[in-house]
Design a protein around this motif. Structure first.
Motif, PDB file in Angstrom:
ATOM      1  N   PRO A   1      55.790  55.545  40.269  1.00 23.11           N
ATOM      2  CA  PRO A   1      55.142  54.903  38.806  1.00 23.11           C
ATOM      3  C   PRO A   1      55.986  54.085  37.918  1.00 23.11           C
ATOM      4  CG  PRO A   1      56.814  57.168  38.509  1.00 23.11           C
ATOM      5  CD  PRO A   1      56.294  56.318  40.161  1.00 23.11           C
ATOM      6  N   ALA A   2      55.750  52.492  38.637  1.00 22.29           N
ATOM      7  CA  ALA A   2      56.319  51.262  38.345  1.00 22.29           C
ATOM      8  C   ALA A   2      55.702  50.471  38.658  1.00 22.29           C
ATOM      9  CB  ALA A   2      58.005  51.769  39.178  1.00 22.29           C
ATOM     10  N   ARG A   3      56.336  49.155  38.103  1.00 22.38           N
ATOM     11  CA  ARG A   3      55.330  48.023  37.809  1.00 22.38           C
ATOM     12  C   ARG A   3      56.338  46.804  37.214  1.00 22.38           C
ATOM     13  NH1 ARG A   3      49.398  46.076  38.663  1.00 22.38           N
ATOM     14  NH2 ARG A   3      49.087  47.983  39.292  1.00 22.38           N
ATOM     15  N   PHE A   4      56.631  45.673  37.803  1.00 20.01           N
ATOM     16  CA  PHE A   4      57.730  45.005  37.930  1.00 20.01           C
ATOM     17  C   PHE A   4      57.160  43.286  38.163  1.00 20.01           C
ATOM     18  CE2 PHE A   4      61.512  42.392  37.798  1.00 20.01           C
ATOM     19  CZ  PHE A   4      62.386  42.796  36.867  1.00 20.01           C
ATOM     20  N   CYS A   5      57.364  42.865  36.740  1.00 18.11           N
ATOM     21  CA  CYS A   5      56.330  40.760  37.215  1.00 18.11           C
ATOM     22  C   CYS A   5      55.022  41.659  37.718  1.00 18.11           C
ATOM     23  CB  CYS A   5      57.364  40.271  38.139  1.00 18.11           C
ATOM     24  SG  CYS A   5      59.151  39.805  37.287  1.00 18.11           S
ATOM     25  N   CYS A   6      54.161  42.170  37.560  1.00 13.66           N
ATOM     26  CA  CYS A   6      52.734  42.923  37.431  1.00 13.66           C
ATOM     27  C   CYS A   6      52.186  43.251  36.719  1.00 13.66           C
ATOM     28  CB  CYS A   6      53.214  42.954  39.107  1.00 13.66           C
ATOM     29  SG  CYS A   6      51.084  43.100  40.213  1.00 13.66           S
ATOM     30  N   ARG A   7      52.164  43.076  35.765  1.00 13.85           N
ATOM     31  CA  ARG A   7      51.270  44.457  34.458  1.00 13.85           C
ATOM     32  C   ARG A   7      49.679  44.402  35.388  1.00 13.85           C
ATOM     33  NH1 ARG A   7      51.693  40.992  29.145  1.00 13.85           N
ATOM     34  NH2 ARG A   7      50.288  43.331  28.309  1.00 13.85           N
ATOM     35  N   PRO A   8      50.131  46.026  34.470  1.00 16.36           N
ATOM     36  CA  PRO A   8      48.272  46.805  34.796  1.00 16.36           C
ATOM     37  C   PRO A   8      47.489  46.185  34.561  1.00 16.36           C
ATOM     38  CG  PRO A   8      49.269  47.831  33.682  1.00 16.36           C
ATOM     39  CD  PRO A   8      50.794  46.795  33.535  1.00 16.36           C
ATOM     40  N   GLU A   9      46.398  45.434  34.672  1.00 21.19           N
ATOM     41  CA  GLU A   9      45.165  44.528  34.390  1.00 21.19           C
ATOM     42  C   GLU A   9      43.735  45.089  34.431  1.00 21.19           C
ATOM     43  OE1 GLU A   9      44.677  40.680  37.497  1.00 21.19           O
ATOM     44  OE2 GLU A   9      46.473  40.483  36.262  1.00 21.19           O
ATOM     45  N   ALA A  10      42.697  44.491  33.576  1.00 18.83           N
ATOM     46  CA  ALA A  10      41.395  44.458  33.862  1.00 18.83           C
ATOM     47  C   ALA A  10      41.081  42.417  34.130  1.00 18.83           C
ATOM     48  CB  ALA A  10      40.613  45.279  33.615  1.00 18.83           C
ATOM     49  N   THR A  11      39.754  42.579  34.790  1.00 16.35           N
ATOM     50  CA  THR A  11      39.790  40.676  34.666  1.00 16.35           C
ATOM     51  C   THR A  11      38.566  41.033  33.777  1.00 16.35           C
ATOM     52  OG1 THR A  11      40.948  40.289  36.930  1.00 16.35           O
ATOM     53  CG2 THR A  11      39.759  39.102  35.868  1.00 16.35           C
ATOM     54  N   LEU A  12      37.655  39.924  33.241  1.00 20.72           N
ATOM     55  CA  LEU A  12      36.488  39.627  32.986  1.00 20.72           C
ATOM     56  C   LEU A  12      36.543  38.330  33.193  1.00 20.72           C
ATOM     57  CD1 LEU A  12      34.397  39.673  31.242  1.00 20.72           C
ATOM     58  CD2 LEU A  12      35.060  38.051  29.176  1.00 20.72           C
ATOM     59  N   LEU A  13      35.279  38.240  34.025  1.00 18.48           N
ATOM     60  CA  LEU A  13      35.247  37.251  35.199  1.00 18.48           C
ATOM     61  C   LEU A  13      33.867  36.409  34.357  1.00 18.48           C
ATOM     62  CD1 LEU A  13      35.575  38.389  38.309  1.00 18.48           C
ATOM     63  CD2 LEU A  13      37.438  36.597  37.655  1.00 18.48           C
ATOM     64  N   THR A  14      33.987  35.400  33.997  1.00 21.10           N
ATOM     65  CA  THR A  14      32.097  34.181  33.566  1.00 21.10           C
ATOM     66  C   THR A  14      31.804  33.723  35.259  1.00 21.10           C
ATOM     67  OG1 THR A  14      33.347  33.859  31.731  1.00 21.10           O
ATOM     68  CG2 THR A  14      31.546  32.633  32.219  1.00 21.10           C
ATOM     69  N   LEU A  15      31.546  33.858  35.300  1.00 15.84           N
ATOM     70  CA  LEU A  15      30.643  33.264  36.567  1.00 15.84           C
ATOM     71  C   LEU A  15      29.591  32.412  36.007  1.00 15.84           C
ATOM     72  CD1 LEU A  15      30.315  36.318  39.073  1.00 15.84           C
ATOM     73  CD2 LEU A  15      32.118  35.241  38.673  1.00 15.84           C
ATOM     74  N   VAL A  16      30.017  31.133  36.721  1.00 16.64           N
ATOM     75  CA  VAL A  16      29.229  29.809  36.511  1.00 16.64           C
ATOM     76  C   VAL A  16      28.588  29.593  37.746  1.00 16.64           C
ATOM     77  CG1 VAL A  16      30.777  30.201  33.487  1.00 16.64           C
ATOM     78  CG2 VAL A  16      31.065  28.080  36.547  1.00 16.64           C
ATOM     79  N   ALA A  17      27.592  28.394  37.406  1.00 13.43           N
ATOM     80  CA  ALA A  17      27.362  27.515  38.346  1.00 13.43           C
ATOM     81  C   ALA A  17      27.974  26.761  38.968  1.00 13.43           C
ATOM     82  CB  ALA A  17      25.972  26.541  38.115  1.00 13.43           C
ATOM     83  N   ALA A  18      27.749  26.814  40.564  1.00 14.57           N
ATOM     84  CA  ALA A  18      28.310  26.256  41.542  1.00 14.57           C
ATOM     85  C   ALA A  18      27.981  24.440  41.716  1.00 14.57           C
ATOM     86  CB  ALA A  18      28.825  26.917  42.658  1.00 14.57           C
ATOM     87  N   PRO A  19      29.364  23.920  42.224  1.00 16.13           N
ATOM     88  CA  PRO A  19      28.286  22.241  42.312  1.00 16.13           C
ATOM     89  C   PRO A  19      27.472  22.634  43.680  1.00 16.13           C
ATOM     90  CG  PRO A  19      30.748  21.829  41.803  1.00 16.13           C
ATOM     91  CD  PRO A  19      30.169  23.700  42.207  1.00 16.13           C
ATOM     92  N   ASP A  20      26.504  21.871  43.881  1.00 13.41           N
ATOM     93  CA  ASP A  20      25.343  21.829  44.503  1.00 13.41           C
ATOM     94  C   ASP A  20      26.352  21.102  45.945  1.00 13.41           C
ATOM     95  OD1 ASP A  20      23.478  21.679  46.913  1.00 13.41           O
ATOM     96  OD2 ASP A  20      22.561  20.523  45.068  1.00 13.41           O
ATOM     97  N   ARG A  21      26.120  22.474  46.777  1.00 17.28           N
ATOM     98  CA  ARG A  21      27.159  22.049  47.948  1.00 17.28           C
ATOM     99  C   ARG A  21      26.413  21.368  49.995  1.00 17.28           C
ATOM    100  NH1 ARG A  21      31.410  26.269  47.015  1.00 17.28           N
ATOM    101  NH2 ARG A  21      28.893  27.474  46.793  1.00 17.28           N
ATOM    102  N   GLY A  22      25.371  21.688  48.869  1.00 20.32           N
ATOM    103  CA  GLY A  22      24.413  22.062  50.317  1.00 20.32           C
ATOM    104  C   GLY A  22      24.196  23.141  50.854  1.00 20.32           C
ATOM    105  N   PRO A  23      23.613  23.020  52.179  1.00 25.77           N
ATOM    106  CA  PRO A  23      23.860  25.198  52.812  1.00 25.77           C
ATOM    107  C   PRO A  23      25.125  25.521  53.167  1.00 25.77           C
ATOM    108  CG  PRO A  23      22.265  22.916  54.007  1.00 25.77           C
ATOM    109  CD  PRO A  23      23.496  22.399  52.960  1.00 25.77           C
TER     110      PRO A  23
END
Length: 321
Positions: free
Chosen positions: A283-305
């Motif tokens: 039961p310990a963490r150091f330099c690594c806080r417990p977390e959840a992540t809110l990801l904002t997904l956006v359009a990627a550049p058109d990179r072809g197939p």
């Protein structure tokens, strides 16, 4: 402080080191372990022209019934109003933790959600020699079976979709998602062949889900052309060193990708959650806080197939940032 002989100096140094170690252990186990935080990241993974999608990635709750701080913090996450919740497993650490998990997730279970399970959904944790984590291949030891069926039923009854060895399609906030997942690779329960193949090319997002980010599984998702893979398991290293980072990942993934966003191959993005909990036996963490992540997904550049859509193209396991 002045010492009159070398022996006293050594004793003073040892006492100072012991005191510093005690302070470090106290901080890691009493403070940082409960210093829950929300991370945010933007990832360009949607098809060109798509609107954005807010995804809450949670993982590794390792819930015990009496962990009120953790449960209260989890309840507050619903205020973020994510479009989609993805849970990448290891929810349980106790036979009676299912009600605590369901109650603490609260309103999030009323939102669109996807999940797979990890080893600590199936089996309770046991005390382990921490040095084993420095060996990528070591004998797994499992505790008593946990009521994962009850947890799956509770998630499913509230509308979350189990994507374990299943391909599913859904529409969320105007975004068409083709998703698939595998059972926990850490336990070698993954059977990728059950979901193999190119996901629907008409989808705005091709999403892969796994508990442990094992390279053999990430390679398969990348070969099939998935835009994004979400994983947990690593705890971000859990005990990290300043300016160095994680000591171990507890899987075959390299340390540089132990948490957060990165690239896997030419076109696939990876996000590894550092997780919210810990084993009750560590039961310990150091330099690594417990977390959840809110990801904002956006359009990627058109990179072809994408390479995964071109038959006959060989791929290596090399990872590119």
């Amino acid at each position: 402080m002045v010492f009159d002989n070398p022996r006293n100096a050594l004793r003073g140094t040892a006492a100072g080191l012991a005191g510093a170690a005690a302070l470090g252990v106290g901080y890691a186990s009493l403070i940082e372990r409960n210093a829950f935080t929300l991370r945010e990241a933007t990832m360009p993974v949607l098809e060109p022209g798509s609107s954005s999608l807010r995804v809450l990635h949670i993982s590794d709750l390792h819930m015990m019934p009496g962990q009120k701080l953790k449960q209260n913090w989890l309840r507050e996450l619903d205020r973020l109003e994510p479009d989609l919740v993805v849970n990448t497993g290891d929810n349980l650490s106790h036979q009676r933790a299912v009600p605590a998990v369901v109650q603490s997730l609260g309103g999030l279970l009323a939102r669109p959600g996807l999940f797979v399970f990890g080893s600590n959904d199936y089996f309770a944790p046991k005390p382990k020699n921490p040095l084993k984590y420095f060996k990528k291949e070591h004998k797994r030891t499992h505790g008593e079976p946990l009521p994962w069926q009850d947890l799956r039923a509770a998630f499913s009854e509230r509308g979350w979709l189990d994507v374990t060895h299943t391909r599913r399609e859904l529409e969320v906030a105007g975004i068409r998602i083709a998703t698939a997942g595998v059972d926990d690779p850490h336990l070698k329960r993954d059977r990728y062949d059950t979901i193999a193949g190119t996901p629907n090319p008409m989808a705005n997002l091709k999403l892969g889900i796994t508990h442990s980010p094992e390279p053999r599984v990430l390679d398969r998702f990348a070969e099939d052309g998935y835009d994004l893979v979400l994983a947990g398991h690593t705890h971000g290293g859990q005990l990290c060193l300043p300016f160095y980072g994680a000591l171990v990942t507890n899987c075959q993934l390299d340390r540089s990708r132990v948490k957060g966003p990165s690239k896997w191959g030419a076109h696939t993005r990876l996000h590894v959650s550092a997780g919210i909990g810990t084993s009750p036996y560590a039961p310990a963490r150091f330099c690594c806080r417990p977390e959840a992540t809110l990801l904002t997904l956006v359009a990627a550049p058109d990179r072809g197939p994408k390479e995964g859509h071109r038959p006959g193209v060989s791929r290596s396991s090399a990872v590119v940032r």
